[in-house]
Design a protein around this motif. Sequence first.
Motif, PDB file in Angstrom:
ATOM      1  N   LEU A 746       0.822  -1.187   0.000  1.00 16.87           N
ATOM      2  CA  LEU A 746       0.000   0.000   0.000  1.00 16.87           C
ATOM      3  C   LEU A 746       0.865   1.249   0.000  1.00 16.87           C
ATOM      4  O   LEU A 746       1.913   1.297   0.641  1.00 16.87           O
ATOM      5  N   GLN A 747       0.396   2.228  -0.748  1.00 15.41           N
ATOM      6  CA  GLN A 747       1.042   3.532  -0.664  1.00 15.41           C
ATOM      7  C   GLN A 747      -0.029   4.540  -0.294  1.00 15.41           C
ATOM      8  O   GLN A 747      -1.115   4.512  -0.845  1.00 15.41           O
ATOM      9  N   ILE A 748       0.288   5.409   0.645  1.00 18.42           N
ATOM     10  CA  ILE A 748      -0.673   6.436   1.014  1.00 18.42           C
ATOM     11  C   ILE A 748      -0.045   7.793   0.742  1.00 18.42           C
ATOM     12  O   ILE A 748       0.990   8.140   1.297  1.00 18.42           O
ATOM     13  N   GLY A 749      -0.668   8.514  -0.158  1.00 13.78           N
ATOM     14  CA  GLY A 749      -0.185   9.846  -0.475  1.00 13.78           C
ATOM     15  C   GLY A 749      -1.104  10.865   0.153  1.00 13.78           C
ATOM     16  O   GLY A 749      -2.282  10.601   0.422  1.00 13.78           O
ATOM     17  N   ILE A 750      -0.543  12.031   0.409  1.00 11.58           N
ATOM     18  CA  ILE A 750      -1.324  13.074   1.052  1.00 11.58           C
ATOM     19  C   ILE A 750      -1.178  14.361   0.293  1.00 11.58           C
ATOM     20  O   ILE A 750      -0.071  14.713  -0.141  1.00 11.58           O
ATOM     21  N   LYS A 751      -2.279  15.037   0.109  1.00 10.74           N
ATOM     22  CA  LYS A 751      -2.218  16.414  -0.351  1.00 10.74           C
ATOM     23  C   LYS A 751      -3.126  17.183   0.581  1.00 10.74           C
ATOM     24  O   LYS A 751      -4.249  16.742   0.840  1.00 10.74           O
ATOM     25  N   SER A 752      -2.654  18.273   1.093  1.00 13.43           N
ATOM     26  CA  SER A 752      -3.528  18.967   2.022  1.00 13.43           C
ATOM     27  C   SER A 752      -3.389  20.465   1.871  1.00 13.43           C
ATOM     28  O   SER A 752      -2.377  20.961   1.352  1.00 13.43           O
ATOM     29  N   GLU A 753      -4.404  21.156   2.288  1.00 15.17           N
ATOM     30  CA  GLU A 753      -4.383  22.605   2.229  1.00 15.17           C
ATOM     31  C   GLU A 753      -5.115  23.158   3.443  1.00 15.17           C
ATOM     32  O   GLU A 753      -6.059  22.541   3.944  1.00 15.17           O
ATOM     33  N   TYR A 754      -4.641  24.283   3.907  1.00 14.10           N
ATOM     34  CA  TYR A 754      -5.199  24.850   5.131  1.00 14.10           C
ATOM     35  C   TYR A 754      -5.472  26.317   4.918  1.00 14.10           C
ATOM     36  O   TYR A 754      -4.737  27.017   4.217  1.00 14.10           O
ATOM     37  N   ARG A 755      -6.533  26.776   5.531  1.00 14.98           N
ATOM     38  CA  ARG A 755      -6.840  28.199   5.493  1.00 14.98           C
ATOM     39  C   ARG A 755      -7.527  28.536   6.812  1.00 14.98           C
ATOM     40  O   ARG A 755      -8.425  27.824   7.223  1.00 14.98           O
ATOM     41  N   GLN A 756      -7.065  29.579   7.407  1.00 16.94           N
ATOM     42  CA  GLN A 756      -7.599  29.944   8.728  1.00 16.94           C
ATOM     43  C   GLN A 756      -7.551  28.722   9.642  1.00 16.94           C
ATOM     44  O   GLN A 756      -6.541  28.060   9.716  1.00 16.94           O
ATOM     45  N   ASN A 757      -8.699  28.411  10.257  1.00 23.13           N
ATOM     46  CA  ASN A 757      -8.701  27.253  11.151  1.00 23.13           C
ATOM     47  C   ASN A 757      -9.265  26.019  10.465  1.00 23.13           C
ATOM     48  O   ASN A 757      -9.655  25.067  11.108  1.00 23.13           O
ATOM     49  N   LEU A 758      -9.336  26.062   9.134  1.00 29.15           N
ATOM     50  CA  LEU A 758      -9.922  24.940   8.413  1.00 29.15           C
ATOM     51  C   LEU A 758      -8.874  24.275   7.541  1.00 29.15           C
ATOM     52  O   LEU A 758      -7.940  24.920   7.070  1.00 29.15           O
ATOM     53  N   GLY A 759      -9.067  23.002   7.337  1.00 28.88           N
ATOM     54  CA  GLY A 759      -8.140  22.311   6.461  1.00 28.88           C
ATOM     55  C   GLY A 759      -8.854  21.243   5.682  1.00 28.88           C
ATOM     56  O   GLY A 759      -9.934  20.781   6.072  1.00 28.88           O
ATOM     57  N   ARG A 760      -8.259  20.906   4.589  1.00 35.06           N
ATOM     58  CA  ARG A 760      -8.801  19.786   3.831  1.00 35.06           C
ATOM     59  C   ARG A 760      -7.645  18.904   3.419  1.00 35.06           C
ATOM     60  O   ARG A 760      -6.627  19.391   2.948  1.00 35.06           O
ATOM     61  N   MET A 761      -7.813  17.630   3.646  1.00 27.98           N
ATOM     62  CA  MET A 761      -6.742  16.696   3.348  1.00 27.98           C
ATOM     63  C   MET A 761      -7.260  15.653   2.383  1.00 27.98           C
ATOM     64  O   MET A 761      -8.328  15.092   2.583  1.00 27.98           O
ATOM     65  N   TYR A 762      -6.502  15.448   1.312  1.00 30.57           N
ATOM     66  CA  TYR A 762      -6.846  14.389   0.358  1.00 30.57           C
ATOM     67  C   TYR A 762      -5.910  13.229   0.615  1.00 30.57           C
ATOM     68  O   TYR A 762      -4.693  13.386   0.570  1.00 30.57           O
ATOM     69  N   LEU A 763      -6.494  12.096   0.901  1.00 35.25           N
ATOM     70  CA  LEU A 763      -5.667  10.904   1.115  1.00 35.25           C
ATOM     71  C   LEU A 763      -5.826  10.010  -0.110  1.00 35.25           C
ATOM     72  O   LEU A 763      -6.937   9.767  -0.569  1.00 35.25           O
ATOM     73  N   PHE A 764      -4.710   9.577  -0.643  1.00 35.52           N
ATOM     74  CA  PHE A 764      -4.741   8.699  -1.812  1.00 35.52           C
ATOM     75  C   PHE A 764      -4.221   7.341  -1.397  1.00 35.52           C
ATOM     76  O   PHE A 764      -3.064   7.217  -0.991  1.00 35.52           O
ATOM     77  N   TYR A 765      -5.063   6.352  -1.484  1.00 35.09           N
ATOM     78  CA  TYR A 765      -4.635   5.003  -1.122  1.00 35.09           C
ATOM     79  C   TYR A 765      -4.369   4.245  -2.408  1.00 35.09           C
ATOM     80  O   TYR A 765      -5.278   4.018  -3.190  1.00 35.09           O
ATOM     81  N   GLY A 766      -3.134   3.856  -2.622  1.00 36.95           N
ATOM     82  CA  GLY A 766      -2.780   3.144  -3.853  1.00 36.95           C
ATOM     83  C   GLY A 766      -2.490   1.689  -3.561  1.00 36.95           C
ATOM     84  O   GLY A 766      -1.716   1.370  -2.664  1.00 36.95           O
ATOM     85  N   ASN A 767      -3.137   0.838  -4.304  1.00 41.36           N
ATOM     86  CA  ASN A 767      -2.881  -0.593  -4.189  1.00 41.36           C
ATOM     87  C   ASN A 767      -1.701  -0.930  -5.077  1.00 41.36           C
ATOM     88  O   ASN A 767      -1.779  -0.858  -6.295  1.00 41.36           O
ATOM     89  N   LYS A 768      -0.581  -1.292  -4.467  1.00 39.14           N
ATOM     90  CA  LYS A 768       0.640  -1.527  -5.255  1.00 39.14           C
ATOM     91  C   LYS A 768       0.691  -2.935  -5.826  1.00 39.14           C
ATOM     92  O   LYS A 768       1.569  -3.246  -6.606  1.00 39.14           O
ATOM     93  N   THR A 769      -0.218  -3.773  -5.399  1.00 42.35           N
ATOM     94  CA  THR A 769      -0.158  -5.153  -5.863  1.00 42.35           C
ATOM     95  C   THR A 769      -1.049  -5.306  -7.087  1.00 42.35           C
ATOM     96  O   THR A 769      -1.689  -4.359  -7.528  1.00 42.35           O
ATOM     97  N   SER A 770      -1.111  -6.513  -7.605  1.00 41.53           N
ATOM     98  CA  SER A 770      -2.006  -6.744  -8.722  1.00 41.53           C
ATOM     99  C   SER A 770      -3.278  -7.425  -8.234  1.00 41.53           C
ATOM    100  O   SER A 770      -4.097  -7.849  -9.018  1.00 41.53           O
ATOM    101  N   VAL A 771      -3.396  -7.521  -6.924  1.00 40.82           N
ATOM    102  CA  VAL A 771      -4.537  -8.227  -6.348  1.00 40.82           C
ATOM    103  C   VAL A 771      -5.456  -7.219  -5.669  1.00 40.82           C
ATOM    104  O   VAL A 771      -4.995  -6.231  -5.111  1.00 40.82           O
ATOM    105  N   GLN A 772      -6.751  -7.519  -5.725  1.00 34.11           N
ATOM    106  CA  GLN A 772      -7.731  -6.631  -5.128  1.00 34.11           C
ATOM    107  C   GLN A 772      -7.603  -6.604  -3.596  1.00 34.11           C
ATOM    108  O   GLN A 772      -7.346  -7.630  -2.984  1.00 34.11           O
ATOM    109  N   PHE A 773      -7.784  -5.435  -3.007  1.00 33.42           N
ATOM    110  CA  PHE A 773      -7.938  -5.354  -1.555  1.00 33.42           C
ATOM    111  C   PHE A 773      -9.425  -5.421  -1.259  1.00 33.42           C
ATOM    112  O   PHE A 773     -10.196  -4.669  -1.834  1.00 33.42           O
TER     113      PHE A 773
END
Lengths: 963, 171
Positions: A746-773
């Motif tokens: 598994l690979q987990i990537g993050i992209k996030s952005e913050y403004r004032q007291n708020l934030g938004r985070m995008y989490l990307f879960y990548g299946n590195k194998t050829s098999v279904q999770f």
Amino acid sequence: MPAVSKGDGMRGLAVFISDIRNCKSKEAEIKRINKELANIRSKFKGDKALDGYSKKKYVCKLLFIFLLGHDIDFGHMEAVNLLSSNKYTEKQIGYLFISVLVNSNSELIRLINNAIKNDLSSRNPTFMCLALHCIANVGSREMAEAFAGEIPRILVAGDTMDSVKQSAALCLLRLYKTSPDLVMMGEWTSRVVHLLNDQHMGVVTAAISLITCLSQKNPDEFKTCVSLAVSRLSRIVSSASTDLQDYTYYFVPAPWLSCKLLRLLQCYPPPEDGAVKGRLVECLETILNKAQEPPKSKKVQHSNAKNAILFEAISLIIHYDSEPNLLVRACNQLGQFLQHRETNLRYLALESMCTLASSEFSHEAVKTHIETVINALKTERDVSVRQRAADLLYAMCDRSNAKQIVAEMLSYLETADYSIREEMVLKVAILAEKYAVDYSWYVDTILNLIRIAGDYVSEEVWYRVIQIVINRDDVQGYAAKTVFEALQAPACHENMVKVGGYILGEFGNLIAGDPRSSPLVQFNLLHSKFHLCSVPTRALLLSAYIKFINLFPETKATIQEVLRCDSQIRNSDVELQQRAVEYLKLSSIASTDVLATVLEEMPPFPERESSILAKLKKKKGPGAVSVTELEDNKREGGELNGASERGPEMAAVAASNASTPSPSADLLGIRSAAPIGGALTSAGSLLVDVFSEAAPTASSAAVNDDGFLSAAPSSEDPAAPLSDADELLNKFVCKNNGVLFENQLLQIGIKSEYRQNLGRMYLFYGNKTSVQFASFSTTVSCPGELQGHILDISTKPVEPLVEGGAQIQQVLNIECLTDFCDAPLLNIKFRYGGALQNLTLKLPVTINKFFQPTEMTSHDFFQRWKQLSQPQQEAQKIFKANNSMDTEVLKAKLLGLGTALLENIDPNPENYVCAGVIQTKSQQIGCLLRLEPNAQAQMYRLTLRCSKDSVSKRLCDLLAEQF
Amino acid sequence: MQFMLLFSRQGKLRLQKWYVPLSDKEKKKITRELVQTILARKPKMCSFLEWRDLKIVYKRYASLYFCCAVEDQDNELITLEIIHRYVELLDKYFGSVCELDIIFNFEKAYFILDEFLLGGEAQETSKKNVLKAIEQADLLQEVRPPHDLYHMLTKTMFMVVCFSGLDLNAN
């Protein structure tokens, strides 16, 4: 079974093996085995005590059954009994069984160790060797604990027999590999080095493997081995082929030992002592000379042994990289092998030349073989050899031959083996970018790539061409023209449509003057592909259309017509429908000015490491990247750390935020502004996900009340956070994007952005194998007091299935209510091939994410600094630099922290001063920071003063890990 | 060296030696994968291949494949000759060795290997010295060496389809 009388060998075993071999079917074999197992079990359990011979025979049968691939769950005790037999053959079979079938039964290990201890102290060399073989074969930690102290003594004792020394050396090596912490260096180490001088060649051969391994880990302690190794090598190399008697192998004196000596020397830089170095160079020259002599035998063993030494010598020459004469000779020698009739030699020559290509002394010499290598790529029948040829072409590529090499690789791609296409595509893409003198050639090459091997062109490749076209205005017109022509083909790859849609949407105007590519022609061309494309591509095309409305007002009516039709506005796919609705609305209500602002041309992308290069590195491991590339990257500076690349999608999101006042607070507001970003987003469409989550968050009170929403109820408790969760967290204090976690699955990537007291985070879960999770679920939880009071995190469940190779994403909305210390936890569970995977990470949400930078003058700064003078408001740390103290890197980190970096404030220009305000829902916390580097001592002093004392401390702790 | 496998043309595993700790499940998986890969290769192909992060060196002798997995920095050609030397040792010990010798006397094949390689590294490369050690051990046995037994038993009692010896010059 016929009764077997003692003294007749293990006849029962031979009969049993024959029976098994005569079995006609798998079932018959299993039946026979089960019968035998039952028999042995009854014998072992029987009242009558078995004699040693029977025990040996049955244990041997069990071993045979195990080696056939069946499970064996008994007999260990009987095997251990055999160890203490005083009959050699019984002992030997006992040890063999233990070596093959050891299990971690602690009771047994104790008994085994006892038996070994007895044999080691027996002073009977054959028994000692058996015991040492057993330790070397099992190599478990328990054995290391018991014997790591004893074996070095046996190894260096004056009265130890040669054969025992040999076993002891390799036994110790095995223990050192499994439990380096248990093998203590000591007085024996210097004596081990002197085994290189031993008169018994077998002892030297065994000892050198140990010495090489120890030298790799403790080079200083073993550096006396260099001169000893050189003199030993020189004696072997200059000996006549019969001098070494039985250590001569097909007329080659001691080939194994020679290779090992050359290998050992590769643990060290060239010898400083002139005499030693001279002697070594002489050896290397002799080895190169011998390669030119006529063979002493026609047997392949002769040439293999001779060439094994030659290749090892060449490795050493490359390792030293300081003798131009030898490097060029090596290259010429390998050049001869490139056309040798032995496939093995061609393969190795190609492989070895790859490393030579990265040396400045031999790069040119390697280049002279380009035609041969290209020919190999075309004509070799073995794909692994062709792969080596492709690697070598890649390594020898530079500005002078890039066009030729790229052309050859492209034409090879048309027929290349499927297994290597993806890598080839990456390599072509990298070379094209790296050596592009004119970017029209680059664009042509990438479009050709898509044409020839579209299926293997990953996102990184087409993202990159778009980034480059957007950043270089001299190529935009050409790109638009070329892509327009490429799209004329009746069947073109979907990736071509993506690139086409994006580029025409941005730069279609540059070719619109030509009536053959008028706006309407462009639009119709794109739209003719629309129905054959997948949803993400269609979404991208819709965005291209809205951009067309801005570029070419005359297409507005046609495009609105298309958007309005049922297949768009009522599309069953939420995303397509939403885009159609929003774009239609936007195009009808917004004024031309607003439209022009909203749909403005994409801003240039920040220059950073090519994402393709990163991908290739990941694919091949760091070893695959040639030296020149690494150097190139170093020049790019600290950017390497931010390995997270921004694809066009992210940039689009960033662009949208610039014009959106508040990213998450006002969902309606964001809705109306959405198409700005959405219009540009391509496949992944981050924003749209954000919108679709609006409904559940608004309607389901439970979600908000809980503060977090667990994805799927799961009976298993979440795992404890990874031991390195804090390290992972620290990586993200000064940056918002990147790879949070990666293992084999598994690979987990993050992209996030913050403004004032708020934030938004995008989490990307990548299946590195050829098999279904399966049953993929994630839970965000806030430990202790964080929950609900301090951080408010909302999200929605992810898809429970993640296909092999696929990536799914999740969006988290974060609200900071008041200041906090602990990071929220992210628990991920899924089933991979039936096994439950359960891991917990810390989400990199740290208090500094909610910083607003504050600019201020020197006067203001010091005034505030004084105001925050209560002792508890200040936190200070003095610590050692863990990373480069380079100014630019430091600045980048401090900016990444979220504060304003204030220039000309501190009287000492070496110091850094920052100011910012942390925004929480309940209060604002002013923070001032001062970082004083001391380059000489490689130390920092970090001081923080904040209006809230807990924040000073937390920030100080966080930051101390960063520099 | 990380492991050595001997398997037949039919894909039957005849000997396995692991120099790194792996679970039985993992061993079976690796074996299956490599046997498949290597059997699929054509005779004139090169004897080396990249596999995971290891290098595989293999060679066929008559009906048997000898396959070694070595690490990245290890020397492929010398590994080929490790294989050859092992075949020579078996040949000398059994007297014109064939696959059946290894099946019926698997324990001997292991003992010879242990004298030659230990922990995955060469312990003694002299043919004479290795065989001397094995013969000394045989002298300690109170029975005839098993290869005599095998010749007596199998070659007469059972109908054995022709198994040629492991031709030392093969392939």
